[in-house]
Design a protein around this motif. Structure first.
Motif, PDB file in Angstrom:
ATOM      1  N   GLN A   1     -28.024  69.376  -7.176  1.00  0.00           N
ATOM      2  CA  GLN A   1     -28.197  70.942  -7.553  1.00  0.00           C
ATOM      3  C   GLN A   1     -29.362  71.189  -8.370  1.00  0.00           C
ATOM      4  O   GLN A   1     -29.959  72.251  -8.380  1.00  0.00           O
ATOM      5  CB  GLN A   1     -26.801  70.995  -8.386  1.00  0.00           C
ATOM      6  CG  GLN A   1     -26.732  72.711  -8.532  1.00  0.00           C
ATOM      7  CD  GLN A   1     -26.405  73.215  -7.305  1.00  0.00           C
ATOM      8  OE1 GLN A   1     -25.629  73.067  -6.485  1.00  0.00           O
ATOM      9  NE2 GLN A   1     -27.253  74.539  -7.245  1.00  0.00           N
ATOM     10  N   GLY A   2     -29.495  70.373  -9.404  1.00  0.00           N
ATOM     11  CA  GLY A   2     -30.912  70.358 -10.122  1.00  0.00           C
ATOM     12  C   GLY A   2     -32.296  70.546  -9.383  1.00  0.00           C
ATOM     13  O   GLY A   2     -32.993  71.430  -9.569  1.00  0.00           O
TER      14      GLY A   2
ATOM     15  N   LEU B   1     -34.297  63.817 -12.745  1.00  0.00           N
ATOM     16  CA  LEU B   1     -34.933  65.418 -12.479  1.00  0.00           C
ATOM     17  C   LEU B   1     -36.402  65.622 -13.131  1.00  0.00           C
ATOM     18  O   LEU B   1     -37.243  66.045 -12.775  1.00  0.00           O
ATOM     19  CB  LEU B   1     -34.069  66.518 -12.863  1.00  0.00           C
ATOM     20  CG  LEU B   1     -32.791  66.753 -11.967  1.00  0.00           C
ATOM     21  CD1 LEU B   1     -31.936  67.759 -12.531  1.00  0.00           C
ATOM     22  CD2 LEU B   1     -33.057  67.039 -10.534  1.00  0.00           C
ATOM     23  N   ALA B   2     -36.433  65.083 -14.409  1.00  0.00           N
ATOM     24  CA  ALA B   2     -37.879  64.859 -15.179  1.00  0.00           C
ATOM     25  C   ALA B   2     -38.818  64.319 -14.321  1.00  0.00           C
ATOM     26  O   ALA B   2     -40.007  64.679 -14.256  1.00  0.00           O
ATOM     27  CB  ALA B   2     -37.532  64.551 -16.492  1.00  0.00           C
ATOM     28  N   GLU B   3     -38.646  63.194 -13.875  1.00  0.00           N
ATOM     29  CA  GLU B   3     -39.405  62.314 -13.100  1.00  0.00           C
ATOM     30  C   GLU B   3     -39.780  63.007 -11.564  1.00  0.00           C
ATOM     31  O   GLU B   3     -40.947  62.878 -11.534  1.00  0.00           O
ATOM     32  CB  GLU B   3     -38.745  60.778 -12.651  1.00  0.00           C
ATOM     33  CG  GLU B   3     -39.783  59.894 -11.957  1.00  0.00           C
ATOM     34  CD  GLU B   3     -39.506  58.525 -11.865  1.00  0.00           C
ATOM     35  OE1 GLU B   3     -40.121  57.832 -11.215  1.00  0.00           O
ATOM     36  OE2 GLU B   3     -38.353  58.288 -11.955  1.00  0.00           O
TER      37      GLU B   3
ATOM     38  N   LEU C   1     -37.127  72.330  -6.790  1.00  0.00           N
ATOM     39  CA  LEU C   1     -37.817  70.945  -6.574  1.00  0.00           C
ATOM     40  C   LEU C   1     -37.263  70.575  -4.965  1.00  0.00           C
ATOM     41  O   LEU C   1     -37.295  69.127  -4.832  1.00  0.00           O
ATOM     42  CB  LEU C   1     -37.379  69.757  -7.907  1.00  0.00           C
ATOM     43  CG  LEU C   1     -37.725  69.963  -9.159  1.00  0.00           C
ATOM     44  CD1 LEU C   1     -37.151  69.147 -10.049  1.00  0.00           C
ATOM     45  CD2 LEU C   1     -39.220  69.835  -9.133  1.00  0.00           C
ATOM     46  N   VAL C   2     -36.765  71.294  -4.449  1.00  0.00           N
ATOM     47  CA  VAL C   2     -36.399  71.035  -2.982  1.00  0.00           C
ATOM     48  C   VAL C   2     -37.704  70.510  -2.311  1.00  0.00           C
ATOM     49  O   VAL C   2     -38.660  71.252  -2.212  1.00  0.00           O
ATOM     50  CB  VAL C   2     -35.690  72.242  -2.361  1.00  0.00           C
ATOM     51  CG1 VAL C   2     -35.437  72.067  -0.897  1.00  0.00           C
ATOM     52  CG2 VAL C   2     -34.571  72.712  -3.132  1.00  0.00           C
ATOM     53  N   MET C   3     -37.360  69.611  -1.613  1.00  0.00           N
ATOM     54  CA  MET C   3     -38.414  68.722  -0.806  1.00  0.00           C
ATOM     55  C   MET C   3     -37.822  67.742   0.254  1.00  0.00           C
ATOM     56  O   MET C   3     -36.483  67.221  -0.036  1.00  0.00           O
ATOM     57  CB  MET C   3     -39.428  68.019  -1.706  1.00  0.00           C
ATOM     58  CG  MET C   3     -39.018  66.785  -2.378  1.00  0.00           C
ATOM     59  SD  MET C   3     -40.376  66.323  -3.493  1.00  0.00           S
ATOM     60  CE  MET C   3     -40.579  67.364  -4.889  1.00  0.00           C
ATOM     61  N   PRO C   4     -38.351  67.294   1.310  1.00  0.00           N
ATOM     62  CA  PRO C   4     -37.804  66.451   2.176  1.00  0.00           C
ATOM     63  C   PRO C   4     -37.380  64.979   1.434  1.00  0.00           C
ATOM     64  O   PRO C   4     -38.174  64.550   0.837  1.00  0.00           O
ATOM     65  CB  PRO C   4     -38.794  66.357   3.390  1.00  0.00           C
ATOM     66  CG  PRO C   4     -39.635  67.637   3.233  1.00  0.00           C
ATOM     67  CD  PRO C   4     -39.725  67.650   1.867  1.00  0.00           C
TER      68      PRO C   4
ATOM     69  N   ASN D   1     -45.544  61.397   0.169  1.00  0.00           N
ATOM     70  CA  ASN D   1     -44.391  61.032  -0.181  1.00  0.00           C
ATOM     71  C   ASN D   1     -44.405  59.839  -0.962  1.00  0.00           C
ATOM     72  O   ASN D   1     -45.517  58.832  -0.934  1.00  0.00           O
ATOM     73  CB  ASN D   1     -43.484  60.525   0.988  1.00  0.00           C
ATOM     74  CG  ASN D   1     -44.066  59.453   1.742  1.00  0.00           C
ATOM     75  OD1 ASN D   1     -44.187  58.145   1.511  1.00  0.00           O
ATOM     76  ND2 ASN D   1     -44.715  59.879   3.144  1.00  0.00           N
ATOM     77  N   THR D   2     -43.359  59.622  -1.815  1.00  0.00           N
ATOM     78  CA  THR D   2     -43.452  58.064  -2.645  1.00  0.00           C
ATOM     79  C   THR D   2     -41.884  57.932  -2.916  1.00  0.00           C
ATOM     80  O   THR D   2     -40.969  58.772  -2.953  1.00  0.00           O
ATOM     81  CB  THR D   2     -44.069  58.657  -3.907  1.00  0.00           C
ATOM     82  OG1 THR D   2     -44.436  57.182  -4.659  1.00  0.00           O
ATOM     83  CG2 THR D   2     -43.221  59.489  -5.174  1.00  0.00           C
ATOM     84  N   PRO D   3     -41.757  56.606  -3.318  1.00  0.00           N
ATOM     85  CA  PRO D   3     -40.498  55.958  -3.489  1.00  0.00           C
ATOM     86  C   PRO D   3     -39.930  56.512  -5.134  1.00  0.00           C
ATOM     87  O   PRO D   3     -40.913  56.599  -5.705  1.00  0.00           O
ATOM     88  CB  PRO D   3     -40.286  54.532  -3.544  1.00  0.00           C
ATOM     89  CG  PRO D   3     -42.187  54.332  -3.737  1.00  0.00           C
ATOM     90  CD  PRO D   3     -42.664  55.152  -3.166  1.00  0.00           C
ATOM     91  N   ILE D   4     -38.618  56.467  -5.259  1.00  0.00           N
ATOM     92  CA  ILE D   4     -38.199  56.782  -6.435  1.00  0.00           C
ATOM     93  C   ILE D   4     -36.831  56.054  -6.773  1.00  0.00           C
ATOM     94  O   ILE D   4     -36.082  55.669  -5.723  1.00  0.00           O
ATOM     95  CB  ILE D   4     -37.847  58.253  -7.018  1.00  0.00           C
ATOM     96  CG1 ILE D   4     -37.395  58.573  -8.354  1.00  0.00           C
ATOM     97  CG2 ILE D   4     -36.910  58.991  -5.717  1.00  0.00           C
ATOM     98  CD1 ILE D   4     -37.186  60.141  -8.757  1.00  0.00           C
ATOM     99  N   VAL D   5     -36.741  55.584  -7.727  1.00  0.00           N
ATOM    100  CA  VAL D   5     -35.459  54.908  -8.035  1.00  0.00           C
ATOM    101  C   VAL D   5     -34.729  55.294  -9.310  1.00  0.00           C
ATOM    102  O   VAL D   5     -35.219  55.434 -10.334  1.00  0.00           O
ATOM    103  CB  VAL D   5     -35.988  53.292  -8.472  1.00  0.00           C
ATOM    104  CG1 VAL D   5     -34.582  52.513  -8.655  1.00  0.00           C
ATOM    105  CG2 VAL D   5     -36.849  52.718  -7.530  1.00  0.00           C
ATOM    106  N   SER D   6     -33.398  55.837  -9.000  1.00  0.00           N
ATOM    107  CA  SER D   6     -32.685  56.313 -10.069  1.00  0.00           C
ATOM    108  C   SER D   6     -31.460  55.552 -10.564  1.00  0.00           C
ATOM    109  O   SER D   6     -30.784  55.842 -11.596  1.00  0.00           O
ATOM    110  CB  SER D   6     -31.990  57.571  -9.659  1.00  0.00           C
ATOM    111  OG  SER D   6     -30.910  57.398  -8.647  1.00  0.00           O
ATOM    112  N   SER D   7     -31.217  54.160  -9.804  1.00  0.00           N
ATOM    113  CA  SER D   7     -30.343  53.395 -10.277  1.00  0.00           C
ATOM    114  C   SER D   7     -30.599  52.001  -9.984  1.00  0.00           C
ATOM    115  O   SER D   7     -31.464  51.544  -9.401  1.00  0.00           O
ATOM    116  CB  SER D   7     -28.938  53.727  -9.759  1.00  0.00           C
ATOM    117  OG  SER D   7     -28.989  53.559  -8.316  1.00  0.00           O
ATOM    118  N   ARG D   8     -29.773  50.955 -10.566  1.00  0.00           N
ATOM    119  CA  ARG D   8     -29.905  49.636 -10.502  1.00  0.00           C
ATOM    120  C   ARG D   8     -28.769  48.865  -9.984  1.00  0.00           C
ATOM    121  O   ARG D   8     -27.729  49.228 -10.622  1.00  0.00           O
ATOM    122  CB  ARG D   8     -30.653  48.902 -11.434  1.00  0.00           C
ATOM    123  CG  ARG D   8     -32.224  49.291 -11.574  1.00  0.00           C
ATOM    124  CD  ARG D   8     -32.840  48.478 -12.862  1.00  0.00           C
ATOM    125  NE  ARG D   8     -34.140  49.121 -12.917  1.00  0.00           N
ATOM    126  CZ  ARG D   8     -35.078  48.436 -13.935  1.00  0.00           C
ATOM    127  NH1 ARG D   8     -34.556  47.639 -14.852  1.00  0.00           N
ATOM    128  NH2 ARG D   8     -36.442  48.707 -13.879  1.00  0.00           N
TER     129      ARG D   8
END
Length: 524
Positions: A292-293, A258-260, A299-302, A223-230
């Motif tokens: 939905q993407g 979604l690309a990331e 790309l469905v994952m926990p 698992n890893t963190p991801i940031v989509s906003s600030r």
């Protein structure tokens, strides 16, 4: 400037320092998205390397106080890595106040033992709000204020072109007349222009091996963190994040996010995501497009939201889509369940009834729920603290996490505490951000007056946590078995650590039993 002429910068080492953390809690071993994002932003202009001292030394713990341990590589190990890389500039991240002690030590030792002319930069929430103190106590040349990419790039460009540091936006530095602080006025408006964080410069396999992700709950090892906003558009007085990110909400497009995710899955075989956003679903249409993407593109994952989520945006439709895309847990940052405290300190657009409703809807969809509460706001009475906890227990969440209030530099309440003399100039920030430790507590006397105590609040905290945990096997046996069997299988020493926690908190348990008033009962 403290040094002229400016030293050219061709090689940069960005460092995530060791942390001073509470001994009874596992220190999270998480890819530091801050320095990874900075590295990606400047790697086309300089050679850059990353050193995560916590990840590479997470098994190394040295006691520095009764409740506090230093976690991470030793200073000698860090200095050896600096010498080996031979940088012109070292950047010391200081996201958390409990890293500041290490920033002070390392900056001085790098100057004394590695290179007296090293360009040393620091940034992050703590130095951004305390630039004068940082420059007076740490041997750094610059403090980058707020969002770091533009400031770091401009410092490098200025050093290499012979320009004027005084012209850089959002930076603090020493002058002959003292410290000059130039507030940040520019921000990255289009977050899609940012490259993906430079995870390739981090020891990714080490994070999977450690199995101590953000907020400690996980379903898949990779698992890893991801940031989509600030940022955040709201202005809760206990929080400094909204100020740090420019007092507004900015977001990446769904397509960019979604690309990331696609990149993470193909490059690192990532099987679970940790959204680090403060407000992942604040833009409902964007959030739905992301979820939905994930479904449409395989790309469905926990995934979960350990930092919290925009609770007020959640309804049945959103929760259904989140569940289908892989959501297994949401964190509800309720902050307080006492109506009076909630009105005074929580500036988010939801009600306590709405929080309880969202928790119920999540349970119906088998989404695990975590609720964050803050106990002991300045001026809050013990009666109000108990009222807050009663609400939290009635919510029926799987994990109730009651934190003790700590004044965060830059927040409105921190400023108020400083102005009223509740905090001294010599406050030990290495003990801050430790929300299970009442060492920095400044409130919650029985008469409602601010004080330096907090034992009774600490008792309420411990008893509430244990009472909620004791109910988990009956309230949600599936979650209980899954979570703790996973921990025992992957980290058998977990049980020993858990028993140590119970032993170290025995005074809380005994005091709670003796003081029947501390048992939290359902309102009648």
């Amino acid at each position: 400037m403290s040094r002229t002429p400016l030293r050219p910068v061709q090689r940069v080492l960005l460092l995530f320092p060791p942390m001073h953390d509470v001994k009874i809690i596992d220190t999270m071993v998480v890819p530091p998205m801050g320095i990874a994002s900075l590295a990606a932003y400047v790697r086309d202009m300089v050679d850059v390397a990353l050193l995560d001292c916590v990840a590479e030394g997470y098994r190394q713990k040295v006691s520095v106080a009764r409740h506090i341990a230093r976690v991470g590589l030793s200073d000698d190990e860090i200095l050896a890595r600096v010498r080996a890389y031979r940088p012109d500039m070292v950047g010391l991240s200081c996201i958390f106040s409990n890293q500041f002690a290490c920033v002070k030590d390392l900056s001085r030792k790098i100057r004394e033992k590695v290179d007296p002319d090293m360009v040393i930069v620091t940034g992050g929430t703590h130095p951004s709000f305390l630039p004068e103190q940082t420059l007076s106590e740490a041997d750094v040349d610059y403090v980058v204020l707020g969002e770091g990419e533009l400031g770091l790039k401009q410092i490098i460009e200025t050093h290499n072109s012979g320009g004027r540091i005084e012209d850089i936006d959002g930076v603090a530095f020493r002058t002959e007349n003292g410290v000059q602080v130039t507030p940040r006025t520019t921000w990255i408006e289009d977050l899609d222009t940012l490259p993906f964080p430079a995870r390739d410069l981090l020891p990714m396999e080490t994070y999977f091996e450690a199995k101590v992700p953000m907020a400690l709950h996980w379903r898949k090892v990779r698992n890893t963190p991801i940031v989509s906003s600030r940022g955040c558009p709201f202005k809760c007085p206990f929080c400094s994040s909204w100020r740090h990110w420019g007092q507004r909400f900015r977001k990446r497009s769904a397509e960019n996010v979604l690309a990331e995710i696609t990149h993470l899955k193909s490059r690192y075989n990532i099987q679970e995501l940790k959204w680090q956003d403060d407000n992942l679903t604040a833009d409902r249409n964007r959030a739905k497009a992301i979820f939905q993407g994930m479904i449409d593109r395989g790309l469905v994952m926990p995934w979960n939201t350990p930092n919290g989520i925009a609770l007020w945006t959640l309804d049945g439709e959103m929760l259904d889509l989140m569940k289908k895309s892989g959501c297994f847990e949401i964190t509800l940052a309720v902050e307080s369940g006492d109506p009076e405290t909630f009105r005074r300190f929580v500036k988010k657009p939801f009600t306590l009834d709405q929080a309880a409703k969202v928790a119920r809807m999540a349970r119906e969809r088998r989404i695990t729920t975590v609720a964050y509460f803050i106990l002991g706001f300045p001026g809050e009475t013990v009666r109000q603290v108990k009222s807050s906890i009663r609400f939290g227990l009635r919510m029926g969440v799987d994990y109730l996490v009651p934190f003790i209030f700590n004044p965060l530099p830059g927040s409105e309440l921190w400023q108020e505490c400083m102005q009223k003399g509740f905090l001294s100039d010599s406050l030990q920030y290495e003990r801050s951000n430790n929300y299970m430790d009442p060492g920095a507590l400044v409130s919650a006397g029985p008469d409602g007056k601010v004080s330096g105590g907090g034992d009774e609040v600490s008792y309420v905290q411990g008893m509430a946590y244990l009472q909620n945990l004791a109910k988990l096997p009956f309230r949600n046996p599936r979650e209980f078995m899954a979570n703790y069997s996973r921990k025992l299988l992957t980290a058998p020493w977990f049980l020993v650590d858990f028993l140590k926690v119970l032993w170290n908190t025995r005074s809380i348990i005994v005091s709670g039993i003796r003081q029947s008033s501390l048992f939290v009962k359902r309102n009648r």
